[in-house]
Design an enzyme around this catalytic site. Structure first.
Site, PDB file in Angstrom:
ATOM      1  N   SER A  87     118.057  91.253 130.971  1.00  0.00           N
ATOM      2  CA  SER A  87     118.098  92.570 131.595  1.00  0.00           C
ATOM      3  C   SER A  87     117.051  93.475 130.951  1.00  0.00           C
ATOM      4  O   SER A  87     116.464  93.139 129.919  1.00  0.00           O
ATOM      5  CB  SER A  87     119.473  93.198 131.412  1.00  0.00           C
ATOM      6  OG  SER A  87     119.643  93.574 130.053  1.00  0.00           O
ATOM      7  N   LYS A  88     116.855  94.637 131.573  1.00  0.00           N
ATOM      8  CA  LYS A  88     115.900  95.618 131.039  1.00  0.00           C
ATOM      9  C   LYS A  88     116.307  96.024 129.625  1.00  0.00           C
ATOM     10  O   LYS A  88     115.479  96.251 128.765  1.00  0.00           O
ATOM     11  CB  LYS A  88     115.875  96.834 131.973  1.00  0.00           C
ATOM     12  CG  LYS A  88     115.117  98.036 131.429  1.00  0.00           C
ATOM     13  CD  LYS A  88     114.784  98.989 132.548  1.00  0.00           C
ATOM     14  CE  LYS A  88     114.558 100.443 132.143  1.00  0.00           C
ATOM     15  NZ  LYS A  88     113.984 100.715 130.850  1.00  0.00           N
ATOM     16  N   ARG A  89     117.629  96.084 129.418  1.00  0.00           N
ATOM     17  CA  ARG A  89     118.116  96.490 128.091  1.00  0.00           C
ATOM     18  C   ARG A  89     117.680  95.523 126.989  1.00  0.00           C
ATOM     19  O   ARG A  89     117.423  95.932 125.862  1.00  0.00           O
ATOM     20  CB  ARG A  89     119.636  96.651 128.091  1.00  0.00           C
ATOM     21  CG  ARG A  89     120.052  98.088 127.812  1.00  0.00           C
ATOM     22  CD  ARG A  89     121.532  98.311 127.990  1.00  0.00           C
ATOM     23  NE  ARG A  89     121.969  97.963 129.325  1.00  0.00           N
ATOM     24  CZ  ARG A  89     123.016  97.214 129.619  1.00  0.00           C
ATOM     25  NH1 ARG A  89     123.754  96.684 128.651  1.00  0.00           N
ATOM     26  NH2 ARG A  89     123.364  96.975 130.874  1.00  0.00           N
TER      27      ARG A  89
END
Ligand code: GLU
Length: 508
Positions: free
Chosen positions: A262-264
């Site tokens: 994910s972007k995180r």
């Protein structure tokens, strides 16, 4: 059946920046199309107007321009199967919705969101399907006149797919093999909504793949659950014979391997998960991209190609042409691919090493300018020679600056611990002798200068390490950097001597 022409498509929804997993999907489609001398189509799936984000389509196109992934047909490319933006194909979908309605393979349903909600709270695990559809408000249970009257009155409705229960649905997946499910687990999916007069993803996707003569659907694993429904839709239309072959690519996993990337994860570990920088116009969110982070497009392509595919041996460095030759769906894995972003850095280093010094100099020039240096004073050739001395030490073009800074900016201070170690009372005298020696040299290029200086040091019985390090300290400002006489060759006699003079003055 005659061999079909290979036609594949990349069909993003313009809901934000393209995730790196989407880039990999597009890349595999591209490699597959090129290998089979087929066509790659760029289709925009924008039937969900709530999720539309301005700028996303242009972002996606710009990403592919940067990466060198070329399309043959589609939005902004033209072609004979257009329009390629789904929001411009409303009439086509309406016609095919009607085909299913007329054949009794779909029906009109008037249940409001509130009614559906009530049903869900009344019946646990409620599913709109063969077991429940006759208890609902739809054209299967209402007289035709009532249905027509409601529509004439302007009541909103949806069209649902009438899925026959208890049928085996076979999905042949080129990567996963055969997947079989029972149709009873599927619900009567909404295919069309009167509210916006638009089809849902499923209907538009199938109609377009059929009309655009798509031969293979190569897409992310997240679409695998939709595949049985898609097979049933092909069947309902009578298009089984030209149904595309499916290949669902493995997920991209977090670097640790636990769960979806994910972007995180990128924010947490400091790597981009998007091709280009993106500022979201709605949320204001900023995301960093591979381009702006300093990756070379060739490196990104090579890195992504190996996330879920391998050539059958341990070869890692492959040009796009080699990838086109070697790519095969047979060698795509079912298991998720860990996103080893450090490997991405390694690829970037390797592609920097592959680039010519001249090409690197072109990329390096703006980096120099960004440091406030008037780069026009430096020829391409000179920049190329600087780069050639240090490129082995960097992973990114912008890191060349730290390695070459001293060429552009003469030292005004000197590394303290090096001064302590290498600059003694006697050093200024020796440096002045060195200045005299350099002054007399006719050929200041690396090899001859080295011979002369080394000869002088041994003749005088000086300590080689001490003299050379003091020399380096004076010219570079610290005891680091590439070969000393390569440095002085590029700096030239005058500048080299001026730097030694200044060091003698400053350090005494
Ligand atoms: N619009 C879908 C997406 O955003 C396309 C899925 C497919 O390739 O069928 O990925």
């Amino acid at each position: 059946m005659a061999e079909r022409r290979v036609r594949v498509r990349f069909a993003p929804s313009p809901t934000g920046p393209l995730h790196i997993g989407g880039v990999r999907t597009a890349l595999y489609n591209y490699l597959f199309a090129r290998q089979h001398k087929g066509d790659l189509i760029f289709r925009i799936e924008d039937t969900d107007s709530n999720r539309f984000v301005p700028g996303a389509e242009e972002y996606i196109l710009e990403s592919f321009r940067w990466l060198g992934i070329q399309f043959d047909e589609g939005v902004s490319f033209g072609g004979t199967h257009g329009p390629y933006r789904q929001s411009e194909r409303r009439d086509i979908y309406k016609k095919y919705v009607q085909v299913l309605l007329d054949a009794g393979k779909a029906y009109i349903a008037f249940d409001t969101p509130q009614e559906l909600e009530a049903k869900r709270s009344e019946v646990s695990n409620f599913q709109y399907d063969a077991s429940t559809r006759l208890q609902m408000r739809n054209s299967l249970v209402m007289p035709k006149e009532e249905v027509d009257a409601l529509i004439a009155e302007g009541k909103q409705y949806v069209v649902r797919f009438k899925i026959e229960p208890n049928e085996e649905v076979h999905v042949h997946d080129l990567i996963r093999g055969e997947v079989v499910i029972n149709s009873s687990v599927l619900d009567d999916k909404v295919l069309y909504k009167s509210a916006d007069q638009l089809p849902t993803y499923h209907l538009a996707n199938i109609v377009d793949d059929h009309l655009m003569e798509v031969s293979h659907v190569i897409r992310g694993e997240e679409w695998l659950p939709s595949a049985p429904l898609h097979v049933l839709l092909y069947r309902a239309f009578g298009w089984e014979d030209t149904m595309p072959q499916f290949a669902h690519l493995p997920l991209l996993l977090k670097p640790e391997g636990n769960g979806k990337l994910s972007k995180r994860d990128g924010d947490r570990l400091g790597f981009p998960v998007f091709p280009l920088d993106w500022h979201d116009p709605k949320s204001g969110d900023k995301s960093s991209g591979y381009r702006e982070a300093g990756y070379l497009p060739e490196a990104v392509i090579n890195f992504l190609a190996l996330l879920g595919w391998n050539p059958g041996n341990d070869q890692e460095l492959m040009s796009v042409d080699e990838l086109i030759q070697l790519f095969s769906l047979d060698h795509c894995s079912k298991a998720g691919a860990k996103f080893d972003y450090k490997k991405g850095t390694w690829f970037n280093h390797e592609y920097i090493m592959k680039k010519s010094d001249e090409d690197l100099a072109v990329l390096f020039r703006p980096v120099v300018e960004a440091q406030g240096i008037d780069a026009s004073a430096y020829s391409d050739e000179l920049l190329a020679r600087m780069v050639s001395l240090v490129k082995g030490r960097v992973n990114f073009v912008k890191e060349l600056w730290n390695q070459t800074r001293f060429f552009f900016v003469a030292p005004t201070s000197y590394a303290e611990k090096d001064v302590k170690k290498r600059w003694s009372e006697d050093t200024p005298r020796i440096m002045n002798e060195l200045i005299d020696l350099l002054q007399q040299m006719e050929d200041f290029s690396s090899k001859p200068a080295e011979e002369k200086v080394i000869g002088w040091i041994s003749e005088k019985g000086y300590h080689l390490g001490n003299v050379m390090n003091a020399f380096r300290l004076a010219v570079v400002g610290e005891c680091k950097g590439p070969h000393m006489f390569d440095i002085t060759e590029l700096l030239g006699k005058e500048e080299t001597i001026a730097r030694i003079r200044r060091a003698v003055e400053v350090l005494k």
